[in-house]
Design a protein around this motif. Structure first.
Motif, PDB file in Angstrom:
ATOM      1  N   VAL A  22     105.056  23.075  22.023  1.00  0.00           N
ATOM      2  CA  VAL A  22     106.292  23.179  22.705  1.00  0.00           C
ATOM      3  C   VAL A  22     107.355  22.343  21.819  1.00  0.00           C
ATOM      4  O   VAL A  22     108.560  21.873  21.709  1.00  0.00           O
ATOM      5  N   ASP A  23     106.756  21.559  20.483  1.00  0.00           N
ATOM      6  CA  ASP A  23     106.836  20.640  20.194  1.00  0.00           C
ATOM      7  C   ASP A  23     107.450  21.243  18.449  1.00  0.00           C
ATOM      8  O   ASP A  23     107.973  20.809  17.475  1.00  0.00           O
ATOM      9  N   ARG A  24     107.910  22.826  18.910  1.00  0.00           N
ATOM     10  CA  ARG A  24     107.921  23.309  17.806  1.00  0.00           C
ATOM     11  C   ARG A  24     109.525  23.974  18.675  1.00  0.00           C
ATOM     12  O   ARG A  24     110.492  24.476  17.729  1.00  0.00           O
ATOM     13  N   LEU A  25     109.967  23.464  19.621  1.00  0.00           N
ATOM     14  CA  LEU A  25     111.343  23.320  19.978  1.00  0.00           C
ATOM     15  C   LEU A  25     112.004  22.802  18.766  1.00  0.00           C
ATOM     16  O   LEU A  25     111.929  21.502  18.193  1.00  0.00           O
ATOM     17  N   CYS A  26     112.941  23.126  18.421  1.00  0.00           N
ATOM     18  CA  CYS A  26     114.078  22.248  17.344  1.00  0.00           C
ATOM     19  C   CYS A  26     114.518  21.154  17.907  1.00  0.00           C
ATOM     20  O   CYS A  26     115.906  21.189  18.687  1.00  0.00           O
ATOM     21  N   GLY A  27     114.770  19.953  16.997  1.00  0.00           N
ATOM     22  CA  GLY A  27     114.850  18.705  17.227  1.00  0.00           C
ATOM     23  C   GLY A  27     113.956  17.900  18.554  1.00  0.00           C
ATOM     24  O   GLY A  27     114.559  17.162  19.233  1.00  0.00           O
ATOM     25  N   TRP A  28     112.791  18.915  18.320  1.00  0.00           N
ATOM     26  CA  TRP A  28     112.241  18.361  19.823  1.00  0.00           C
ATOM     27  C   TRP A  28     110.944  16.155  19.020  1.00  0.00           C
ATOM     28  O   TRP A  28     110.837  16.635  17.479  1.00  0.00           O
ATOM     29  N   LYS A  29     111.529  15.554  20.185  1.00  0.00           N
ATOM     30  CA  LYS A  29     110.855  14.293  19.529  1.00  0.00           C
ATOM     31  C   LYS A  29     109.582  14.060  19.930  1.00  0.00           C
ATOM     32  O   LYS A  29     109.201  13.949  21.145  1.00  0.00           O
ATOM     33  N   HIS A  30     108.645  13.646  19.258  1.00  0.00           N
ATOM     34  CA  HIS A  30     106.692  13.307  19.824  1.00  0.00           C
ATOM     35  C   HIS A  30     106.891  12.358  20.836  1.00  0.00           C
ATOM     36  O   HIS A  30     107.220  11.339  19.838  1.00  0.00           O
ATOM     37  N   CYS A  31     106.048  12.547  21.808  1.00  0.00           N
ATOM     38  CA  CYS A  31     106.000  11.660  22.334  1.00  0.00           C
ATOM     39  C   CYS A  31     104.446  11.943  22.632  1.00  0.00           C
ATOM     40  O   CYS A  31     103.477  12.431  23.931  1.00  0.00           O
ATOM     41  N   PRO A  32     103.851  11.321  21.790  1.00  0.00           N
ATOM     42  CA  PRO A  32     102.070  11.627  21.824  1.00  0.00           C
ATOM     43  C   PRO A  32     101.212  11.373  22.850  1.00  0.00           C
ATOM     44  O   PRO A  32     101.584  10.118  23.692  1.00  0.00           O
ATOM     45  N   ASP A  33     100.723  12.109  23.229  1.00  0.00           N
ATOM     46  CA  ASP A  33      99.456  12.324  24.790  1.00  0.00           C
ATOM     47  C   ASP A  33     100.259  11.767  26.390  1.00  0.00           C
ATOM     48  O   ASP A  33     100.152  11.293  26.708  1.00  0.00           O
ATOM     49  N   ALA A  34     101.714  11.972  25.798  1.00  0.00           N
ATOM     50  CA  ALA A  34     102.614  11.610  26.444  1.00  0.00           C
ATOM     51  C   ALA A  34     102.811  12.492  28.405  1.00  0.00           C
ATOM     52  O   ALA A  34     101.979  13.586  27.787  1.00  0.00           O
ATOM     53  N   PRO A  35     102.658  12.653  29.653  1.00  0.00           N
ATOM     54  CA  PRO A  35     103.258  13.752  30.309  1.00  0.00           C
ATOM     55  C   PRO A  35     104.249  14.424  30.709  1.00  0.00           C
ATOM     56  O   PRO A  35     105.178  13.690  29.733  1.00  0.00           O
ATOM     57  N   ILE A  36     104.330  15.480  30.311  1.00  0.00           N
ATOM     58  CA  ILE A  36     105.626  16.444  30.342  1.00  0.00           C
ATOM     59  C   ILE A  36     106.954  16.215  30.389  1.00  0.00           C
ATOM     60  O   ILE A  36     107.627  16.274  29.990  1.00  0.00           O
ATOM     61  N   LYS A  37     106.116  15.896  31.660  1.00  0.00           N
ATOM     62  CA  LYS A  37     108.032  15.392  32.204  1.00  0.00           C
ATOM     63  C   LYS A  37     108.960  14.547  31.563  1.00  0.00           C
ATOM     64  O   LYS A  37     109.807  14.155  31.073  1.00  0.00           O
ATOM     65  N   LYS A  38     107.636  13.163  31.021  1.00  0.00           N
ATOM     66  CA  LYS A  38     108.576  12.005  30.586  1.00  0.00           C
ATOM     67  C   LYS A  38     108.280  12.458  29.681  1.00  0.00           C
ATOM     68  O   LYS A  38     109.921  11.709  28.743  1.00  0.00           O
ATOM     69  N   ALA A  39     107.628  13.384  28.776  1.00  0.00           N
ATOM     70  CA  ALA A  39     108.678  13.885  26.978  1.00  0.00           C
ATOM     71  C   ALA A  39     109.281  13.931  27.274  1.00  0.00           C
ATOM     72  O   ALA A  39     110.594  14.260  26.439  1.00  0.00           O
ATOM     73  N   LEU A  40     109.666  15.484  28.431  1.00  0.00           N
ATOM     74  CA  LEU A  40     111.386  16.196  28.247  1.00  0.00           C
ATOM     75  C   LEU A  40     112.167  14.575  28.727  1.00  0.00           C
ATOM     76  O   LEU A  40     113.754  15.436  28.071  1.00  0.00           O
ATOM     77  N   GLU A  41     112.180  13.823  28.995  1.00  0.00           N
ATOM     78  CA  GLU A  41     113.112  12.927  29.324  1.00  0.00           C
ATOM     79  C   GLU A  41     113.479  12.768  27.954  1.00  0.00           C
ATOM     80  O   GLU A  41     114.889  12.308  28.100  1.00  0.00           O
ATOM     81  N   ASN A  42     112.468  12.697  27.387  1.00  0.00           N
ATOM     82  CA  ASN A  42     113.497  11.970  26.487  1.00  0.00           C
ATOM     83  C   ASN A  42     113.642  12.559  24.971  1.00  0.00           C
ATOM     84  O   ASN A  42     114.482  12.011  24.332  1.00  0.00           O
ATOM     85  N   GLN A  43     113.891  14.387  25.059  1.00  0.00           N
ATOM     86  CA  GLN A  43     114.348  15.032  24.508  1.00  0.00           C
ATOM     87  C   GLN A  43     116.017  14.779  24.661  1.00  0.00           C
ATOM     88  O   GLN A  43     116.865  14.401  25.603  1.00  0.00           O
ATOM     89  N   SER A  44     116.993  15.804  23.838  1.00  0.00           N
ATOM     90  CA  SER A  44     117.786  15.654  23.548  1.00  0.00           C
ATOM     91  C   SER A  44     118.452  16.812  24.933  1.00  0.00           C
ATOM     92  O   SER A  44     117.626  17.573  24.991  1.00  0.00           O
ATOM     93  N   GLY A  45     119.863  16.388  25.009  1.00  0.00           N
ATOM     94  CA  GLY A  45     120.373  18.064  25.279  1.00  0.00           C
ATOM     95  C   GLY A  45     119.918  19.387  25.222  1.00  0.00           C
ATOM     96  O   GLY A  45     119.557  20.713  25.858  1.00  0.00           O
ATOM     97  N   ASP A  46     120.378  19.606  23.488  1.00  0.00           N
ATOM     98  CA  ASP A  46     119.683  20.467  23.261  1.00  0.00           C
ATOM     99  C   ASP A  46     118.614  21.159  23.531  1.00  0.00           C
ATOM    100  O   ASP A  46     118.297  22.467  23.239  1.00  0.00           O
ATOM    101  N   VAL A  47     118.240  20.565  22.792  1.00  0.00           N
ATOM    102  CA  VAL A  47     116.301  21.266  23.667  1.00  0.00           C
ATOM    103  C   VAL A  47     115.368  20.975  24.916  1.00  0.00           C
ATOM    104  O   VAL A  47     114.986  21.747  25.065  1.00  0.00           O
ATOM    105  N   LYS A  48     116.652  19.841  25.399  1.00  0.00           N
ATOM    106  CA  LYS A  48     116.044  20.772  27.423  1.00  0.00           C
ATOM    107  C   LYS A  48     116.997  22.053  27.168  1.00  0.00           C
ATOM    108  O   LYS A  48     116.236  22.356  28.118  1.00  0.00           O
ATOM    109  N   ARG A  49     118.110  22.025  26.521  1.00  0.00           N
ATOM    110  CA  ARG A  49     118.527  24.295  27.198  1.00  0.00           C
ATOM    111  C   ARG A  49     117.651  24.896  26.661  1.00  0.00           C
ATOM    112  O   ARG A  49     117.368  25.611  27.226  1.00  0.00           O
ATOM    113  N   GLU A  50     117.529  24.181  25.157  1.00  0.00           N
ATOM    114  CA  GLU A  50     115.808  25.492  24.400  1.00  0.00           C
ATOM    115  C   GLU A  50     115.198  25.931  25.381  1.00  0.00           C
ATOM    116  O   GLU A  50     114.513  26.884  25.602  1.00  0.00           O
TER     117      GLU A  50
END
Length: 520
Positions: free
Chosen positions: A47-75
């Motif tokens: 998932v880190d290869r999604l364009c614009g992904w902001k790294h949240c090392p070792d975080a639960p995936i739900k929390k990591a997705l909440e920190n992403q931009s709208g474009d990353v969430k849509r992709e």
């Protein structure tokens, strides 16, 4: 190997690249899981290869997705939908694990990044929860030993050992066990039970922990005599005190059946009449190597294969290629021992044994061997490589009329080289003049070859008494065209080793000269 692996599997983790979706081998694995009714978790990795992904090392995936931009969430959303659709096309209902309310009917998807660790805590949690929920009965311990051989290895200190999975029961140092080998069931005594230190792999060589007894379930390295020809994928049977030979043989019957299955699996691997011979320690590695060799990017044909150490019979099978295609007279050996007598026979017969510690290095080493073999063969056949050419004798520029004939010529077609045999077409008949022994330009520089349109001075030296008798002005003159004296052998050599130096015009000239020289 995947099929046998499924028989040992209680719950599986299927890794899918979120950027590529389901690959062919993933679909095959899913089909095997479905056939054996094995529960699995889909890991949607990278998932880190999604364009614009902001790294949240070792975080639960739900929390990591909440920190992403709208474009990353849509992709992420449309790539997830694509994978869910592909899985549904293969008969599996799936959903993100935190949205899955029917986990017994719907398989979980856990997005992860192996690089930065997002989603890894979720994956570990789901493995624990789903294992407890679906495998309670399977995880019940029983005393009956259930043990499967995974790999056979040679260790310089320990000798031949086997790596096994102890699924149930207890193994003791000194136990008598029955192992299925290529030469039939073998009864031997366990000399040592070894396990790696914590957080180390069983396959990694190093210092092991020694045990007097080991209880299921875990991986174990067994040291014993007579394991040289043990077959990976077969079962290990413990011979209890008081069991007679008949009972032991009865318990080994399943092993004999499994041996036949392994042999059948080997025979089903894709091979052809001309190709290399492949030898590996386990069927899984053998299968992976052959699959890699048959892939479009590699395209190395395989004529035969086997498991275990390389013996004389393997070298003899590989040597059959010496009469068919010499460069394929090679054994690609991975993680197996080369027996001394086999090594001697290979050296004497000309069979190349290629070894490496990874499959990619193995293929690279073989390709390097092929390259060297072709270069050597090319050098050996250089004298037979006659390139096509037609030459025009320039009037008033003949400096010597008899052997050796010396004149200036213009290259009308093809390419002329030093060593090219030259003949002249006179009155519907071809007559040999000799070979070009030297060439030079108008300024006196010695050259090895000349292409179309170039004027050079050539010296043609006769090789036979008849060639030495031909005189310019008496037997031929500037009206007669000089041509290279190609042959069936020279054409075959050009096709095999000099194709990269030939162009379409040269091949067209060869076709015309074949008719002129009456070559089949």
């Amino acid at each position: 190997m995947r099929s046998r692996g499924m028989s040992l599997c209680d719950i599986a983790v299927v890794v899918v690249d979120i950027m590529h979706g389901l690959e062919k081998q993933t679909v095959e694995t899913l089909a095997l899981l479905k056939d054996r009714n094995v529960r699995f978790i889909v890991v949607l990795n990278k998932v880190d290869r999604l364009c614009g992904w902001k790294h949240c090392p070792d975080a639960p995936i739900k929390k990591a997705l909440e920190n992403q931009s709208g474009d990353v969430k849509r992709e992420f959303g449309w790539r997830l939908t694509k994978v869910v659709t592909q899985l549904k096309e293969n008969g599996f209902n799936t959903a993100l694990y935190y949205d899955n309310q029917k986990f017994r009917k719907v398989f979980d998807i856990v997005p992860t990044s192996a690089i930065s660790g997002e989603g890894i805590p979720d994956l570990l949690l789901m493995l624990v929860l789903r294992s407890q929920a679906t495998m309670m009965e399977k995880l019940t311990f029983v005393n009956t030993v259930e043990c499967t051989v995974l790999e056979v290895n040679d260790d310089k200190d320990l000798g031949t050992t086997i790596d096994v999975v102890l699924i149930n029961g207890v193994l003791h140092k000194g136990d008598q066990v029955n192992v299925c080998t290529k030469q039939g069931p073998v009864t031997t005594t366990i000399r040592d039970l070894l396990t790696p230190h914590p957080l180390k792999e069983l396959r990694v060589k190093g210092i092991y922990k020694h045990h007097k007894e080991l209880k299921a379930a875990q991986g174990v390295k067994i040291v014993a005599r007579g394991l040289k020809y043990a077959i990976p994928g077969t079962s290990l049977v413990v011979v209890k005190p008081g069991d007679d030979l008949g009972q032991s043989e009865a318990k080994s019957q399943r092993n004999e059946n499994e041996e036949g299955n392994v042999i059948q699996e080997i025979s089903r691997l894709k091979t052809c009449k001309e190709g290399v011979y492949v030898q590996a320690s386990t069927f899984g590695i053998l299968e992976a190597i052959i699959e890699h060799l048959n892939s479009p990017g590699v395209n190395v044909p395989v004529s035969g294969c086997n498991l275990g150490p390389i013996e004389k019979k393997d070298v003899m099978k590989a040597s059959a290629m010496l009469k068919r295609k010499e460069e394929y007279a090679a054994i690609l050996a991975f993680n197996v021992r080369v027996m001394p007598e086999a090594d001697v026979l290979a050296s004497e017969s000309g069979v190349k044994i290629v070894t490496a510690d990874t499959v990619y290095k193995l293929v690279d080493s073989f390709n390097e061997h092929i390259k060297r073999s072709k270069e050597l063969k090319k050098m050996q056949c250089a004298a037979n490589a006659v390139f096509p050419c037609t030459l025009k004798i320039l009037p008033n520029r003949v400096y010597r009329k008899k052997d050796p004939f010396l004149c200036d010529v213009e290259v009308l077609e093809g390419v002329v080289k030093v060593g090219t045999p030259i003949c002249v077409y006179v009155g519907g008949t071809v007559h040999g003049l000799g070979r070009i022994s030297s060439m030079q330009t108008s300024n006196g520089n010695q050259i090895d070859s000349a292409k179309r349109g170039v004027v050079v001075s050539v010296k043609i030296t006769g090789e036979s008494p008849k060639e030495k008798t031909w005189l310019y002005g008496r037997h031929f003159d500037e009206s007669n065209e000089l041509i290279s004296q190609i042959s069936r052998r020279s054409i075959d050599v050009l096709k095999e080793y000099y194709r990269d130096e030939m162009n379409d015009e040269n091949w067209q000239l060869i076709r015309r000269l074949k008719k002129l020289l009456d070559i089949a």
